[in-house]
Design a protein around this motif. Structure first.
Motif, PDB file in Angstrom:
ATOM      1  N   SER A  93       0.848  -1.187   0.000  1.00  0.00           N
ATOM      2  CA  SER A  93       0.000   0.000   0.000  1.00  0.00           C
ATOM      3  C   SER A  93       0.890   1.245   0.000  1.00  0.00           C
ATOM      4  N   ARG A  94       0.727   2.086   0.986  1.00  0.00           N
ATOM      5  CA  ARG A  94       1.541   3.305   1.056  1.00  0.00           C
ATOM      6  C   ARG A  94       2.976   2.939   1.420  1.00  0.00           C
ATOM      7  N   GLY A  95       3.942   3.493   0.688  1.00  0.00           N
ATOM      8  CA  GLY A  95       5.334   3.077   0.824  1.00  0.00           C
ATOM      9  C   GLY A  95       6.112   3.771   1.909  1.00  0.00           C
ATOM     10  N   MET A  96       5.484   4.083   3.034  1.00  0.00           N
ATOM     11  CA  MET A  96       6.152   4.893   4.054  1.00  0.00           C
ATOM     12  C   MET A  96       7.275   4.149   4.781  1.00  0.00           C
ATOM     13  N   LEU A  97       7.283   2.811   4.735  1.00  0.00           N
ATOM     14  CA  LEU A  97       8.329   2.085   5.443  1.00  0.00           C
ATOM     15  C   LEU A  97       9.714   2.482   4.955  1.00  0.00           C
ATOM     16  N   GLY A  98       9.830   2.876   3.691  1.00  0.00           N
ATOM     17  CA  GLY A  98      11.126   3.237   3.133  1.00  0.00           C
ATOM     18  C   GLY A  98      11.543   4.670   3.358  1.00  0.00           C
ATOM     19  N   GLU A  99      10.713   5.468   4.010  1.00  0.00           N
ATOM     20  CA  GLU A  99      11.066   6.859   4.286  1.00  0.00           C
ATOM     21  C   GLU A  99      12.048   6.927   5.463  1.00  0.00           C
ATOM     22  N   ASP A 100      12.930   7.917   5.437  1.00  0.00           N
ATOM     23  CA  ASP A 100      13.972   8.026   6.463  1.00  0.00           C
ATOM     24  C   ASP A 100      13.399   8.069   7.875  1.00  0.00           C
ATOM     25  N   TRP A 101      12.271   8.764   8.037  1.00  0.00           N
ATOM     26  CA  TRP A 101      11.700   8.931   9.369  1.00  0.00           C
ATOM     27  C   TRP A 101      11.034   7.650   9.883  1.00  0.00           C
ATOM     28  N   ALA A 102      10.821   6.672   8.986  1.00  0.00           N
ATOM     29  CA  ALA A 102      10.083   5.469   9.370  1.00  0.00           C
ATOM     30  C   ALA A 102      10.925   4.215   9.447  1.00  0.00           C
ATOM     31  N   ILE A 103      12.151   4.267   8.942  1.00  0.00           N
ATOM     32  CA  ILE A 103      12.938   3.047   8.822  1.00  0.00           C
ATOM     33  C   ILE A 103      13.223   2.410  10.182  1.00  0.00           C
ATOM     34  N   HIS A 104      13.200   3.214  11.253  1.00  0.00           N
ATOM     35  CA  HIS A 104      13.434   2.631  12.582  1.00  0.00           C
ATOM     36  C   HIS A 104      12.342   1.639  12.966  1.00  0.00           C
ATOM     37  N   MET A 146      11.705  -7.463   0.860  1.00  0.00           N
ATOM     38  CA  MET A 146      11.640  -7.632  -0.590  1.00  0.00           C
ATOM     39  C   MET A 146      12.194  -6.402  -1.315  1.00  0.00           C
ATOM     40  N   ASP A 147      12.583  -6.594  -2.563  1.00  0.00           N
ATOM     41  CA  ASP A 147      13.410  -5.637  -3.302  1.00  0.00           C
ATOM     42  C   ASP A 147      12.864  -4.215  -3.352  1.00  0.00           C
ATOM     43  N   ASN A 148      11.541  -4.062  -3.454  1.00  0.00           N
ATOM     44  CA  ASN A 148      10.965  -2.731  -3.637  1.00  0.00           C
ATOM     45  C   ASN A 148      10.319  -2.159  -2.380  1.00  0.00           C
ATOM     46  N   ALA A 149      10.361  -2.896  -1.287  1.00  0.00           N
ATOM     47  CA  ALA A 149       9.603  -2.521  -0.093  1.00  0.00           C
ATOM     48  C   ALA A 149      10.070  -1.215   0.539  1.00  0.00           C
ATOM     49  N   LEU A 150      11.337  -0.836   0.304  1.00  0.00           N
ATOM     50  CA  LEU A 150      11.886   0.362   0.944  1.00  0.00           C
ATOM     51  C   LEU A 150      12.127   1.507  -0.044  1.00  0.00           C
ATOM     52  N   LYS A 151      11.451   1.476  -1.169  1.00  0.00           N
ATOM     53  CA  LYS A 151      11.684   2.508  -2.187  1.00  0.00           C
ATOM     54  C   LYS A 151      10.851   3.764  -1.983  1.00  0.00           C
ATOM     55  N   GLY A 152      10.066   3.808  -0.930  1.00  0.00           N
ATOM     56  CA  GLY A 152       9.429   5.054  -0.527  1.00  0.00           C
ATOM     57  C   GLY A 152       8.068   5.316  -1.140  1.00  0.00           C
ATOM     58  N   ILE A 153       7.423   6.341  -0.591  1.00  0.00           N
ATOM     59  CA  ILE A 153       6.041   6.661  -0.931  1.00  0.00           C
ATOM     60  C   ILE A 153       5.882   6.990  -2.410  1.00  0.00           C
ATOM     61  N   ASP A 154       6.673   7.901  -2.939  1.00  0.00           N
ATOM     62  CA  ASP A 154       6.491   8.345  -4.322  1.00  0.00           C
ATOM     63  C   ASP A 154       6.719   7.213  -5.317  1.00  0.00           C
ATOM     64  N   TYR A 155       7.824   6.491  -5.163  1.00  0.00           N
ATOM     65  CA  TYR A 155       8.146   5.428  -6.121  1.00  0.00           C
ATOM     66  C   TYR A 155       7.052   4.360  -6.124  1.00  0.00           C
ATOM     67  N   LEU A 156       6.633   3.923  -4.954  1.00  0.00           N
ATOM     68  CA  LEU A 156       5.661   2.836  -4.911  1.00  0.00           C
ATOM     69  C   LEU A 156       4.277   3.296  -5.353  1.00  0.00           C
ATOM     70  N   TYR A 157       3.962   4.572  -5.175  1.00  0.00           N
ATOM     71  CA  TYR A 157       2.686   5.061  -5.702  1.00  0.00           C
ATOM     72  C   TYR A 157       2.661   4.951  -7.227  1.00  0.00           C
ATOM     73  N   TRP A 158       3.759   5.340  -7.868  1.00  0.00           N
ATOM     74  CA  TRP A 158       3.799   5.352  -9.326  1.00  0.00           C
ATOM     75  C   TRP A 158       4.118   3.987  -9.931  1.00  0.00           C
ATOM     76  N   HIS A 159       4.463   3.015  -9.108  1.00  0.00           N
ATOM     77  CA  HIS A 159       4.835   1.692  -9.620  1.00  0.00           C
ATOM     78  C   HIS A 159       4.105   0.578  -8.866  1.00  0.00           C
ATOM     79  N   PRO A 160       2.777   0.504  -8.998  1.00  0.00           N
ATOM     80  CA  PRO A 160       2.050  -0.578  -8.330  1.00  0.00           C
ATOM     81  C   PRO A 160       2.491  -1.956  -8.806  1.00  0.00           C
ATOM     82  N   GLN A 161       2.992  -2.033 -10.045  1.00  0.00           N
ATOM     83  CA  GLN A 161       3.458  -3.332 -10.549  1.00  0.00           C
ATOM     84  C   GLN A 161       4.670  -3.828  -9.777  1.00  0.00           C
ATOM     85  N   LYS A 162       5.478  -2.896  -9.231  1.00  0.00           N
ATOM     86  CA  LYS A 162       6.634  -3.301  -8.430  1.00  0.00           C
ATOM     87  C   LYS A 162       6.196  -3.828  -7.065  1.00  0.00           C
TER      88      LYS A 162
END
Length: 346
Positions: free
Chosen positions: A19-30, A50-66
């Motif tokens: 869903s929302r890719g916040m896990l990959g944001e700097d403030w959330a990685i802890h 998994m490979d794309n799980a930490l690519k952040g909110i913007d990237y994962l929003y634009w790449h649901p296929q990832k």
């Protein structure tokens, strides 16, 4: 329905962001660090992000296929025994075009998450796999201080030490959306506030005992699912126990009314065995929502006999348990009990 195997020490679990890719944001990685330490040290599991799980909110929003690619790869990997979704959001339905249902069916494993993850659960359901509503990485596995005892007990008896019958008991304490501790490394030692729950489970209507298999999710997400390939047809709802809850978004009572009317117009209230309703994330909504459920189901669709138990511990108020899709459940209205009648994993 295919029931996945239980977890044991040494098993590998995959972390995905569907869903929302916040896990990959700097403030959330802890939050990942906290969850990873607990999964490894407390439960003896190996963690694979998994490979794309930490690519952040913007990237994962634009790449649901990832996002979908991570999910499919986790299912294909025979060394992975469970998949934990990072967090909810509002657009995991966009993964649907990239889902291979045969991959899920032929590689059964534990999948857990809640809220927007409802979309993913119904993908699992269409593939014939039992999945588990509850236990997202950022909400539950990485709670500050410790995993709540109520939640931990549910996780253990669902995935590590399954029992023949598991009663989903009412938690003696509760916490609501206004009590959330801001996710920040500065707050890792700040406990969330809990209050004594004076209500417990509430019987809205109905009597006796009913049994049925569990099917449902977050009502907010149902809006995106209606009419899609993963929305169950009326025959699939027959003799089920519907479980529903609402998110931390302050849903107006009229919108809840519209959603329930849609379910009624589909014929659900004519074929269901019973309904369990999650504790609302906003405490003030308890009585308001109860009135709406009763108005629509009892009065508008003429089912005052349909058993409904509310204020149940799953969804967006804390603490939460685990609701397994597709497993046999019993509601005892007089005793106000909810019991899973079979082991949740094999």
């Amino acid at each position: 329905m295919i029931k996945p195997e239980r977890l044991k020490k040494g098993d590998k679990v995959a972390i995905v962001s569907l869903s929302r890719g916040m896990l990959g944001e700097d403030w959330a990685i802890h939050k990942l660090d906290i969850a990873k330490e607990r999964l490894e040290n407390d439960f003896g599991l190996e963690v694979q992000v998994m490979d794309n799980a930490l690519k952040g909110i913007d990237y994962l929003y634009w790449h649901p296929q990832k996002r979908a690619e991570d999910l499919m790869n986790a299912f294909k990997d025979p060394s992975i025994k469970a998949i934990i979704n990072a967090i909810g959001g509002d657009d995991s339905i966009r993964l649907l075009p990239y889902i291979d249902f045969d991959v899920i069916k032929n590689n059964p494993k534990i999948f857990m998450g809640f809220s927007d993850t409802t979309s993913n659960h119904l993908m699992m359901y269409k593939a014939g796999l039992v999945s588990y509503y509850g236990g997202s990485l950022m909400n539950n596995w990485s709670e500050y201080i410790k995993i709540n005892d109520y939640t931990k007990n549910a996780l253990v008896h669902a995935f590590f030490e399954p029992v023949e019958r598991f009663e989903i008991k009412s938690s003696p304490v509760c916490s609501y959306s206004q009590d959330v501790v801001l996710w920040s490394e500065e707050n890792v030692n700040t406990p969330r506030k809990f209050y004594r729950d004076e209500k417990g489970y509430q019987v809205l209507q109905g009597e006796g005992k009913v049994q049925g298999r569990l099917l449902g999710g977050c009502l907010d997400v149902f809006i995106e699912l209606l009419g899609t390939a993963i929305w169950p047809g009326i025959d699939e709802w027959k003799d089920k126990i519907l479980f529903v809850e609402t998110s931390e978004v302050d849903m107006p009572d009229y919108q809840l009314c519209w959603l329930l009317r849609n379910l009624g117009a589909q014929g659900l209230f004519d074929v269901l065995k019973g309904i369990i309703v999650g504790k609302p994330a906003i405490e003030e909504k308890f009585e308001v929502y109860n009135q709406v459920y009763k108005q629509v189901i009892a009065e508008e669709f003429h089912r005052p006999d349909l058993p409904i138990i509310t204020n149940v511990n799953f969804g967006h108020a804390e603490p939460i348990g685990i609701i397994p899709y597709g497993l046999q459940c019993e509601l005892d209205v007089e005793q106000r009990t909810i019991t899973i009648l079979e082991p949740m994993t094999r």
